[in-house]
Design a protein around this motif. Structure first.
Motif, PDB file in Angstrom:
ATOM      1  N   ALA A 130       0.823  -1.238   0.217  1.00 51.63           N
ATOM      2  CA  ALA A 130      -0.056  -0.050   0.076  1.00 51.63           C
ATOM      3  C   ALA A 130       0.929   1.277   0.105  1.00 51.63           C
ATOM      4  N   ASP A 131       2.154   1.125   0.099  1.00 56.78           N
ATOM      5  CA  ASP A 131       3.183   2.560   0.096  1.00 56.78           C
ATOM      6  C   ASP A 131       3.266   2.849  -1.344  1.00 56.78           C
ATOM      7  N   VAL A 132       2.926   2.038  -2.242  1.00 55.58           N
ATOM      8  CA  VAL A 132       3.018   2.516  -3.603  1.00 55.58           C
ATOM      9  C   VAL A 132       1.509   2.706  -4.235  1.00 55.58           C
ATOM     10  N   GLU A 133       1.156   3.915  -4.749  1.00 54.17           N
ATOM     11  CA  GLU A 133      -0.210   3.897  -5.068  1.00 54.17           C
ATOM     12  C   GLU A 133      -0.452   5.333  -5.985  1.00 54.17           C
ATOM     13  N   PRO A 134      -1.520   5.577  -6.420  1.00 55.18           N
ATOM     14  CA  PRO A 134      -1.950   6.586  -7.303  1.00 55.18           C
ATOM     15  C   PRO A 134      -1.622   8.037  -6.363  1.00 55.18           C
ATOM     16  N   VAL A 135      -0.530   8.801  -6.995  1.00 51.00           N
ATOM     17  CA  VAL A 135      -0.310  10.086  -6.380  1.00 51.00           C
ATOM     18  C   VAL A 135      -0.577  11.318  -7.187  1.00 51.00           C
ATOM     19  N   ILE A 136      -0.581  12.326  -6.737  1.00 48.32           N
ATOM     20  CA  ILE A 136      -1.050  13.569  -7.512  1.00 48.32           C
ATOM     21  C   ILE A 136       0.103  14.660  -7.358  1.00 48.32           C
ATOM     22  N   HIS A 137       0.716  15.082  -8.600  1.00 48.56           N
ATOM     23  CA  HIS A 137       1.870  16.141  -8.388  1.00 48.56           C
ATOM     24  C   HIS A 137       1.279  17.445  -8.267  1.00 48.56           C
ATOM     25  N   ILE A 138       1.707  18.302  -7.028  1.00 50.60           N
ATOM     26  CA  ILE A 138       1.064  19.595  -7.040  1.00 50.60           C
ATOM     27  C   ILE A 138       2.243  20.465  -7.246  1.00 50.60           C
ATOM     28  N   PRO A 139       2.145  21.328  -8.385  1.00 47.50           N
ATOM     29  CA  PRO A 139       3.472  22.184  -8.691  1.00 47.50           C
ATOM     30  C   PRO A 139       3.859  22.972  -7.718  1.00 47.50           C
ATOM     31  N   THR A 140       4.966  23.117  -7.318  1.00 46.90           N
ATOM     32  CA  THR A 140       5.582  23.994  -6.282  1.00 46.90           C
ATOM     33  C   THR A 140       5.101  25.308  -6.539  1.00 46.90           C
ATOM     34  N   LYS A 141       5.070  25.903  -7.514  1.00 45.15           N
ATOM     35  CA  LYS A 141       4.623  27.214  -7.933  1.00 45.15           C
ATOM     36  C   LYS A 141       3.411  27.844  -7.388  1.00 45.15           C
ATOM     37  N   LEU A 142       2.670  26.654  -6.860  1.00 49.92           N
ATOM     38  CA  LEU A 142       1.404  27.086  -6.323  1.00 49.92           C
ATOM     39  C   LEU A 142       1.290  27.242  -4.952  1.00 49.92           C
ATOM     40  N   PHE A 143       2.408  26.883  -4.398  1.00 48.77           N
ATOM     41  CA  PHE A 143       2.757  27.084  -2.847  1.00 48.77           C
ATOM     42  C   PHE A 143       2.870  28.560  -2.560  1.00 48.77           C
TER      43      PHE A 143
END
Length: 161
Positions: A130-143
């Motif tokens: 379960a450690d490997v799963e679908p992930v979403i990448h949030i652009p660092t420029k939005l932080f």
């Protein structure tokens, strides 16, 4: 069979310390959510929930273009926000320099441009399947930096100020 909890005492101490920093910067109280909600905190002012938060501590190198979050956590935040009309944010402490960053996830729910989703997660030192799963990448420029926020930033994120 239930999956074991891998959160360590050190993880809980870090999460609590980050929560105290957010409370001070944003003048609100954070209450730890039950595990069933999947997100970490409810942000509260005058006993009213004004926002939902997911909190992480990550090594974020300058060359990184995104910060990863599990699709399961993303979905939980979107459902809570949509069903309550209260915004949600992803807050990340960079363990390399101690800076605290936040992203208005409520705003991204309505974006035209899709976020990158891939199969990933904890691919090094994997503890179980379960450690490997679908992930979403949030652009660092939005932080944005937590201590450089304005009330307008929080209002635009759906937080009640």
């Amino acid at each position: 069979m239930m999956r074991p909890m891998y959160e360590s005492e050190r993880d809980r101490i870090n999460e609590d310390r980050i929560a105290r920093r957010i409370e001070k910067a944003w003048s609100m109280e954070l209450k730890k959510m039950p595990v069933s909600y999947k997100l970490d905190f409810a942000a509260i002012r005058d006993k009213v929930i004004v926002g939902w938060l997911e909190v992480k501590r990550r090594k974020i190198r300058r060359e990184w273009r995104s910060v990863m979050l599990s699709v399961s956590k993303w979905k939980a935040g979107c459902v809570l926000s949509s069903s309550t009309g209260v915004g949600w944010a992803f807050v990340v402490e960079n363990s390399l320099d101690g800076k605290l960053w936040w992203c208005d996830c409520s705003d991204m729910m309505e974006e035209e441009e899709p976020l990158r989703i891939e199969w990933g997660g904890r691919t090094r030192s994997t503890r179980d399947s379960a450690d490997v799963e679908p992930v979403i990448h949030i652009p660092t420029k939005l932080f944005k930096q937590v201590d450089a926020f304005t009330d307008d930033d929080l209002v635009s994120a759906g937080f009640v100020v």
